[in-house]
Motif scaffolding. Sequence first.
Motif, PDB file in Angstrom:
ATOM      1  N   MET A  53     -47.002  -4.723 -13.522  1.00  0.00           N
ATOM      2  CA  MET A  53     -46.741  -3.885 -12.358  1.00  0.00           C
ATOM      3  C   MET A  53     -48.050  -3.271 -11.881  1.00  0.00           C
ATOM      4  O   MET A  53     -49.020  -3.184 -12.643  1.00  0.00           O
ATOM      5  CB  MET A  53     -45.725  -2.823 -12.731  1.00  0.00           C
ATOM      6  CG  MET A  53     -44.352  -3.392 -13.152  1.00  0.00           C
ATOM      7  SD  MET A  53     -43.668  -4.668 -12.071  1.00  0.00           S
ATOM      8  CE  MET A  53     -43.382  -3.793 -10.573  1.00  0.00           C
ATOM      9  N   PRO A  54     -48.106  -2.834 -10.639  1.00  0.00           N
ATOM     10  CA  PRO A  54     -49.353  -2.310 -10.084  1.00  0.00           C
ATOM     11  C   PRO A  54     -49.896  -1.130 -10.897  1.00  0.00           C
ATOM     12  O   PRO A  54     -49.155  -0.232 -11.299  1.00  0.00           O
ATOM     13  CB  PRO A  54     -48.957  -1.870  -8.678  1.00  0.00           C
ATOM     14  CG  PRO A  54     -47.793  -2.740  -8.343  1.00  0.00           C
ATOM     15  CD  PRO A  54     -47.049  -2.893  -9.635  1.00  0.00           C
ATOM     16  N   TYR A 110     -53.823 -14.945 -12.964  1.00  0.00           N
ATOM     17  CA  TYR A 110     -53.405 -14.596 -11.603  1.00  0.00           C
ATOM     18  C   TYR A 110     -53.523 -13.094 -11.432  1.00  0.00           C
ATOM     19  O   TYR A 110     -52.941 -12.329 -12.203  1.00  0.00           O
ATOM     20  CB  TYR A 110     -51.949 -15.009 -11.355  1.00  0.00           C
ATOM     21  CG  TYR A 110     -51.738 -16.491 -11.277  1.00  0.00           C
ATOM     22  CD1 TYR A 110     -51.760 -17.134 -10.046  1.00  0.00           C
ATOM     23  CD2 TYR A 110     -51.523 -17.241 -12.421  1.00  0.00           C
ATOM     24  CE1 TYR A 110     -51.554 -18.513  -9.961  1.00  0.00           C
ATOM     25  CE2 TYR A 110     -51.328 -18.618 -12.343  1.00  0.00           C
ATOM     26  CZ  TYR A 110     -51.349 -19.238 -11.115  1.00  0.00           C
ATOM     27  OH  TYR A 110     -51.155 -20.591 -11.034  1.00  0.00           O
ATOM     28  N   ILE A 111     -54.273 -12.667 -10.426  1.00  0.00           N
ATOM     29  CA  ILE A 111     -54.434 -11.243 -10.154  1.00  0.00           C
ATOM     30  C   ILE A 111     -54.331 -11.027  -8.646  1.00  0.00           C
ATOM     31  O   ILE A 111     -54.783 -11.855  -7.851  1.00  0.00           O
ATOM     32  CB  ILE A 111     -55.771 -10.709 -10.724  1.00  0.00           C
ATOM     33  CG1 ILE A 111     -55.860  -9.179 -10.604  1.00  0.00           C
ATOM     34  CG2 ILE A 111     -56.958 -11.398 -10.100  1.00  0.00           C
ATOM     35  CD1 ILE A 111     -57.006  -8.565 -11.388  1.00  0.00           C
ATOM     36  N   PHE A 171     -46.407  -4.906  -6.087  1.00  0.00           N
ATOM     37  CA  PHE A 171     -46.459  -6.299  -6.536  1.00  0.00           C
ATOM     38  C   PHE A 171     -46.046  -7.202  -5.389  1.00  0.00           C
ATOM     39  O   PHE A 171     -45.013  -7.004  -4.758  1.00  0.00           O
ATOM     40  CB  PHE A 171     -45.536  -6.517  -7.736  1.00  0.00           C
ATOM     41  CG  PHE A 171     -45.583  -7.928  -8.231  1.00  0.00           C
ATOM     42  CD1 PHE A 171     -46.539  -8.308  -9.154  1.00  0.00           C
ATOM     43  CD2 PHE A 171     -44.704  -8.877  -7.750  1.00  0.00           C
ATOM     44  CE1 PHE A 171     -46.612  -9.625  -9.592  1.00  0.00           C
ATOM     45  CE2 PHE A 171     -44.763 -10.199  -8.184  1.00  0.00           C
ATOM     46  CZ  PHE A 171     -45.723 -10.566  -9.105  1.00  0.00           C
ATOM     47  N   ASP A 172     -46.873  -8.191  -5.108  1.00  0.00           N
ATOM     48  CA  ASP A 172     -46.587  -9.155  -4.052  1.00  0.00           C
ATOM     49  C   ASP A 172     -47.120 -10.506  -4.527  1.00  0.00           C
ATOM     50  O   ASP A 172     -48.340 -10.720  -4.565  1.00  0.00           O
ATOM     51  CB  ASP A 172     -47.273  -8.725  -2.753  1.00  0.00           C
ATOM     52  CG  ASP A 172     -47.003  -9.665  -1.592  1.00  0.00           C
ATOM     53  OD1 ASP A 172     -46.469 -10.775  -1.800  1.00  0.00           O
ATOM     54  OD2 ASP A 172     -47.348  -9.287  -0.459  1.00  0.00           O
ATOM     55  N   ALA A 173     -46.237 -11.396  -4.908  1.00  0.00           N
ATOM     56  CA  ALA A 173     -46.638 -12.701  -5.428  1.00  0.00           C
ATOM     57  C   ALA A 173     -47.501 -13.474  -4.435  1.00  0.00           C
ATOM     58  O   ALA A 173     -48.315 -14.304  -4.844  1.00  0.00           O
ATOM     59  CB  ALA A 173     -45.405 -13.515  -5.813  1.00  0.00           C
ATOM     60  N   HIS A 192     -51.306  -8.259 -12.310  1.00  0.00           N
ATOM     61  CA  HIS A 192     -51.540  -9.635 -12.736  1.00  0.00           C
ATOM     62  C   HIS A 192     -50.275 -10.203 -13.331  1.00  0.00           C
ATOM     63  O   HIS A 192     -49.333  -9.492 -13.640  1.00  0.00           O
ATOM     64  CB  HIS A 192     -52.733  -9.790 -13.679  1.00  0.00           C
ATOM     65  CG  HIS A 192     -53.081  -8.628 -14.516  1.00  0.00           C
ATOM     66  ND1 HIS A 192     -52.538  -8.411 -15.751  1.00  0.00           N
ATOM     67  CD2 HIS A 192     -53.924  -7.591 -14.301  1.00  0.00           C
ATOM     68  CE1 HIS A 192     -53.053  -7.323 -16.270  1.00  0.00           C
ATOM     69  NE2 HIS A 192     -53.887  -6.801 -15.422  1.00  0.00           N
ATOM     70  N   TRP A 193     -50.279 -11.554 -13.476  1.00  0.00           N
ATOM     71  CA  TRP A 193     -49.071 -12.238 -13.875  1.00  0.00           C
ATOM     72  C   TRP A 193     -49.436 -13.533 -14.582  1.00  0.00           C
ATOM     73  O   TRP A 193     -50.352 -14.237 -14.164  1.00  0.00           O
ATOM     74  CB  TRP A 193     -48.255 -12.540 -12.617  1.00  0.00           C
ATOM     75  CG  TRP A 193     -46.891 -13.106 -12.814  1.00  0.00           C
ATOM     76  CD1 TRP A 193     -46.116 -13.055 -13.934  1.00  0.00           C
ATOM     77  CD2 TRP A 193     -46.120 -13.803 -11.835  1.00  0.00           C
ATOM     78  NE1 TRP A 193     -44.917 -13.662 -13.705  1.00  0.00           N
ATOM     79  CE2 TRP A 193     -44.891 -14.139 -12.421  1.00  0.00           C
ATOM     80  CE3 TRP A 193     -46.356 -14.165 -10.520  1.00  0.00           C
ATOM     81  CZ2 TRP A 193     -43.908 -14.825 -11.747  1.00  0.00           C
ATOM     82  CZ3 TRP A 193     -45.373 -14.843  -9.843  1.00  0.00           C
ATOM     83  CH2 TRP A 193     -44.150 -15.164 -10.450  1.00  0.00           C
ATOM     84  N   ALA A 194     -48.715 -13.834 -15.645  1.00  0.00           N
ATOM     85  CA  ALA A 194     -48.876 -15.107 -16.346  1.00  0.00           C
ATOM     86  C   ALA A 194     -47.966 -16.126 -15.655  1.00  0.00           C
ATOM     87  O   ALA A 194     -47.052 -16.679 -16.256  1.00  0.00           O
ATOM     88  CB  ALA A 194     -48.524 -14.952 -17.827  1.00  0.00           C
ATOM     89  N   LYS A 195     -48.225 -16.348 -14.397  1.00  0.00           N
ATOM     90  CA  LYS A 195     -47.368 -17.170 -13.542  1.00  0.00           C
ATOM     91  C   LYS A 195     -47.164 -18.589 -14.082  1.00  0.00           C
ATOM     92  O   LYS A 195     -46.070 -19.130 -14.007  1.00  0.00           O
ATOM     93  CB  LYS A 195     -47.987 -17.223 -12.139  1.00  0.00           C
ATOM     94  CG  LYS A 195     -47.196 -17.992 -11.119  1.00  0.00           C
ATOM     95  CD  LYS A 195     -47.881 -17.894  -9.764  1.00  0.00           C
ATOM     96  CE  LYS A 195     -47.134 -18.683  -8.719  1.00  0.00           C
ATOM     97  NZ  LYS A 195     -47.774 -18.584  -7.409  1.00  0.00           N
TER      98      LYS A 195
END
Length: 83
Positions: free
Chosen positions: A1-2, A19-20, A26-28, A50-53
């Motif tokens: 989360m931000p 991914y950052i 949060f906006d993918a 960030h995300w472990a997309k």
Amino acid sequence: MPHSHPEDRLYTVISGVFYIGLGERFDAEKLMAYPPGAVVVLPGNTPHFHWAKSGEYVTQVTAMGPLGLHYLDARDDPRDADA
């Protein structure tokens, strides 16, 4: 989360894709992909997420302390079960 950090940070991607995104929500669509070997410079107090997309990633984080972490929405902070 931000969230943000008061210190400048340098992320070096060791493996996977990091991914950052920048922003207070949060906006993918704002996520940028950084492959192994990439270096990301993040100035202090910059709201980001960030995300472990695409699965697991490993980053090396370099910063000068004292270190800090501030979630923009206190309800997102896993350190505070009462939030």
